[in-house]
Design an enzyme around this catalytic site. Sequence first.
Site, PDB file in Angstrom:
ATOM      1  N   LYS A  49     -45.198   6.823  -7.169  1.00  0.00           N
ATOM      2  CA  LYS A  49     -43.950   6.304  -7.762  1.00  0.00           C
ATOM      3  C   LYS A  49     -43.428   5.470  -6.572  1.00  0.00           C
ATOM      4  O   LYS A  49     -42.914   4.399  -6.878  1.00  0.00           O
ATOM      5  CB  LYS A  49     -42.933   7.502  -8.197  1.00  0.00           C
ATOM      6  CG  LYS A  49     -43.133   8.045  -9.480  1.00  0.00           C
ATOM      7  CD  LYS A  49     -42.418   9.424  -9.698  1.00  0.00           C
ATOM      8  CE  LYS A  49     -43.151  10.137 -10.840  1.00  0.00           C
ATOM      9  NZ  LYS A  49     -42.283  11.530 -11.303  1.00  0.00           N
ATOM     10  N   GLN A  93     -38.817  16.171  -8.434  1.00  0.00           N
ATOM     11  CA  GLN A  93     -40.008  16.105  -9.058  1.00  0.00           C
ATOM     12  C   GLN A  93     -40.382  17.780  -9.381  1.00  0.00           C
ATOM     13  O   GLN A  93     -39.935  18.521  -8.481  1.00  0.00           O
ATOM     14  CB  GLN A  93     -41.169  15.560  -7.920  1.00  0.00           C
ATOM     15  CG  GLN A  93     -42.495  15.804  -8.089  1.00  0.00           C
ATOM     16  CD  GLN A  93     -42.722  14.702  -9.456  1.00  0.00           C
ATOM     17  OE1 GLN A  93     -42.155  13.601  -9.464  1.00  0.00           O
ATOM     18  NE2 GLN A  93     -43.824  14.943 -10.189  1.00  0.00           N
ATOM     19  N   ASP A 116     -35.171  10.592 -15.215  1.00  0.00           N
ATOM     20  CA  ASP A 116     -35.928  11.301 -15.759  1.00  0.00           C
ATOM     21  C   ASP A 116     -35.625  11.631 -16.974  1.00  0.00           C
ATOM     22  O   ASP A 116     -36.596  12.060 -17.797  1.00  0.00           O
ATOM     23  CB  ASP A 116     -36.198  12.506 -14.956  1.00  0.00           C
ATOM     24  CG  ASP A 116     -37.642  12.569 -13.953  1.00  0.00           C
ATOM     25  OD1 ASP A 116     -38.605  11.527 -14.416  1.00  0.00           O
ATOM     26  OD2 ASP A 116     -37.879  13.134 -13.219  1.00  0.00           O
TER      27      ASP A 116
HETATM   28  N1  GUN Z   1     -43.744  16.488 -13.186  1.00  0.00           N
HETATM   29  C1  GUN Z   1     -44.524  16.027 -13.833  1.00  0.00           C
HETATM   30  N2  GUN Z   1     -43.956  15.266 -14.867  1.00  0.00           N
HETATM   31  C2  GUN Z   1     -42.938  14.748 -14.187  1.00  0.00           C
HETATM   32  C3  GUN Z   1     -41.920  13.727 -14.317  1.00  0.00           C
HETATM   33  O1  GUN Z   1     -41.967  12.960 -15.373  1.00  0.00           O
HETATM   34  N3  GUN Z   1     -40.806  13.950 -13.707  1.00  0.00           N
HETATM   35  C4  GUN Z   1     -40.550  14.829 -12.874  1.00  0.00           C
HETATM   36  N4  GUN Z   1     -39.477  14.792 -11.975  1.00  0.00           N
HETATM   37  N5  GUN Z   1     -41.392  15.744 -12.626  1.00  0.00           N
HETATM   38  C5  GUN Z   1     -42.417  15.961 -13.276  1.00  0.00           C
END
Ligand code: GUN
Length: 280
Positions: A49, A93, A116
């Site tokens: 990211k 996350q 998100d």
């Molecule tokens: N863990 C697995 N996929 C994601 C996601 O798309 N966003 C976040 N914040 N955590 C994750």
Amino acid sequence: MAMILDGKKTAQKILDNLKQNISKYDKKPSLAVILANDSEASKIYVANKEKTAKETGFNFKMYQFDKSVTKEQLKNLILELNLDNSVHGIIVQLPLFNHLDGKEIIGLIDPKKDVDGFHPYNMGKLAQGNPSLICATPKGIMTLFKEYNILLQGKNVLVIGRSNIVGKPVSLLLINEGATVFCANSKTKNLKQIALNSDIIISATGHKNLVTKDMVKEGAIIIDVGISREGNRIRGDVDFENVKDIAGWITPVPKGVGPMTIASLMENTFEAFLTLEGLK
Ligand code: GUN
């Protein structure tokens, strides 16, 4: 022989477009990422990211914690980021360290900065069919359908996996588009029969070879969201080598849904930037 739904190429197109749009503004959109988990997978996801955000023209701030982090520390950080006008998107996350409650922490994020799309406000709007910020992986899957002109109205779609991150929100998006959605999980009976009756299968479980050739109707569309490791290889949920002979379209792993998730997160961050800066 199935045609490939190329997530890497589609994501790159989105990111090139975003980069050009971002360059028109004096202020940079900014994404804050909170990492409170020491799993290698989470670190890799966050590093991807960061790389994409920086390459596309975003500011990126990372807040990494070790096991000693408390709920109060995360709460204070999120409240601070909510008030910080230089921050437009905040993500936590998942998963978090076991002593922390992800739902409680995510509920503290300002819904306008919840890029998100996991906050109950944004999930609620999605359930109403009036979404604002949409969870990144489901949004990426819907963008792939649009990119390849795959119509959803009246289609039978099997979603395997009922997580808040993928299974549930993608089911809601599909319902909103007029698809007939079957939401399956590891206890579902007669999965093979349901799968054989499906025009589209979306699998998001992390179990290798869950979707096999004998479960797939000729010409069906297969979306593989699963990620698991096999030695040095990344594997999806689908037995790609055999299923590709019978499916109409299929996403590979890697270079399928994964890049679309990151591109969609960047789209959400840019959207939050435009909203918060009064630019739309
Ligand atoms: N863990 C697995 N996929 C994601 C996601 O798309 N966003 C976040 N914040 N955590 C994750």
